[in-house]
Enzyme design. Sequence first.
Site, short mmCIF file in Angstrom:
data_model
loop_
_atom_site.label_atom_id
_atom_site.label_comp_id
_atom_site.label_asym_id
_atom_site.label_seq_id
_atom_site.Cartn_x
_atom_site.Cartn_y
_atom_site.Cartn_z
N THR A 1 20.97 -27.16 5.16
CA THR A 1 20.87 -27.87 6.43
C THR A 1 19.42 -27.99 6.87
OG1 THR A 1 23.03 -26.99 7.09
CG2 THR A 1 21.63 -27.88 8.83
N THR A 2 18.67 -26.89 6.78
CA THR A 2 17.28 -26.88 7.20
C THR A 2 16.42 -27.79 6.33
OG1 THR A 2 17.65 -24.60 7.90
CG2 THR A 2 15.38 -25.34 7.87
N TYR B 1 32.81 -33.22 9.49
CA TYR B 1 33.34 -34.42 10.13
C TYR B 1 34.83 -34.64 9.88
CZ TYR B 1 33.90 -39.15 11.89
OH TYR B 1 34.34 -40.23 12.59
N TYR C 1 29.74 -21.58 2.71
CA TYR C 1 28.85 -21.66 3.88
C TYR C 1 29.68 -22.12 5.07
CZ TYR C 1 24.85 -23.46 6.69
OH TYR C 1 23.94 -23.75 7.67
N ARG D 1 28.18 -26.78 13.48
CA ARG D 1 27.65 -28.04 12.97
C ARG D 1 28.72 -28.89 12.29
NH1 ARG D 1 21.48 -28.01 12.43
NH2 ARG D 1 21.90 -30.16 11.83
N LYS E 1 28.00 -17.43 3.25
CA LYS E 1 27.04 -17.44 4.35
C LYS E 1 27.84 -17.67 5.62
CE LYS E 1 23.19 -20.07 6.36
NZ LYS E 1 22.29 -21.23 6.21
N ILE F 1 20.39 -15.79 5.16
CA ILE F 1 19.82 -17.09 4.79
C ILE F 1 19.25 -17.64 6.08
CG2 ILE F 1 20.30 -19.38 3.89
CD1 ILE F 1 22.49 -18.12 2.15
#
Length: 294
Positions: free
Chosen positions: A44-45, A107, A133, A138, A161, A203
Site C-alpha cells: 500500500t505504501t 472494494y 494482509y 482500507r 499482516k 510491516i
Amino acid sequence: MFQGSMVALVTPMHPDGGLDWEALDQLVEFHVKNGTDAIVAMGTTGESATLNESEHCEVIKRVIRISNGRVPVIAGTGANSTQEAIDLTRCAKEQGANAALLVTPYYNKPTQEGLYLHYKAVAEAVDIPQILYNVPGRTACDMLPETIGRLSKVPNIIGVKEATGDLERIEPIHSLSEDGFEIYSGDDSTCTDFILQGGHGTISVTANVAPRQMHEMCVAAMAGDSEKAHAINEPLKLLHRDLFLEANPIPVKWALYEMGMIAEGIRLPLTPLSEMYRSAIKDAIGAAEVNQEK
C-alpha cells in the site's frame, strides 16, 4: 521465516509522477545500512494501486537486484481480482522475491468463504511463501481470525499482516493457526505491544523514516524487554500518529522529501501533503531524533 522491522517501502517518483529509479536504489541502500530486517516492495505504501502491472513488476525486480540478497524482499502482489493476484505473485516469484504479501481483495467485499478460496487459489497457483494482509480500514473487508486459521493450513501461506490495531486479535489468531504461523503488526501505533504479546515483527510505515530505531525496538520487544522496547518507541509516537494525518503514503513521502531522500512526486488521485500538516510532520521527525546513516 521473517521477523523484526520490515519496511513498507515507498516508491519514489519525479514531480511528474515518473518512477525515480535512482532514488529507489538509494532507499534500498539506506535500509540495508540501517538494519531493516526485510523490505516490502509494492505494498500500500508503495502506491501499488497507482502503478500498472509492468511498473509493479519492474519495481519488485529493481529492489531485489539492488538488495542483492543482503536483506529479504517481500513483494506486494495482492489485488481484488484473483487472476491478477496470481499474475503479480507469479511475477514476484520469477524475479526472485523471498515471499509475497497479498492484501484482502478490496472494494468487492467478498465473504469469508470467498477470501478463503481467493487465497487458496493463489497459493496453489504459485509456489512461493505467501503472507495474508488484513487492513479493513482500507479494503472494507475484514478477514476474521477463523478464516486466517483455515488459511494457515494451506501450504505456502506462512503468516498474516494484521493491521486492525486490535491487540485482542493476537491470541485467537495464534490459537486457531498452525504451529509456526507468523503474525506481523501492520499498525505502527500498537506494534511494540503487538510484538511483546507474541507477534513476530512489524510491516511498518514509520520504518521508512526511522529504520534504525524501528529495528532496535523490534529486537528489544522480541527479546521480551518491555522497558527497553517502550523507551525506544516513545520518541517515535508522533511519527506513528502523524504519518497518517492524510491517507498513506502522502505524509511519509512528504517526510522523506523533507529529509532530502526523495523528490516530491506522487500519483493522482493522491496529492502532496497539505500545507496545514507539514509543520506537524517536521515536528514528528524532530521528536524522533532521526539519526540514520544515509
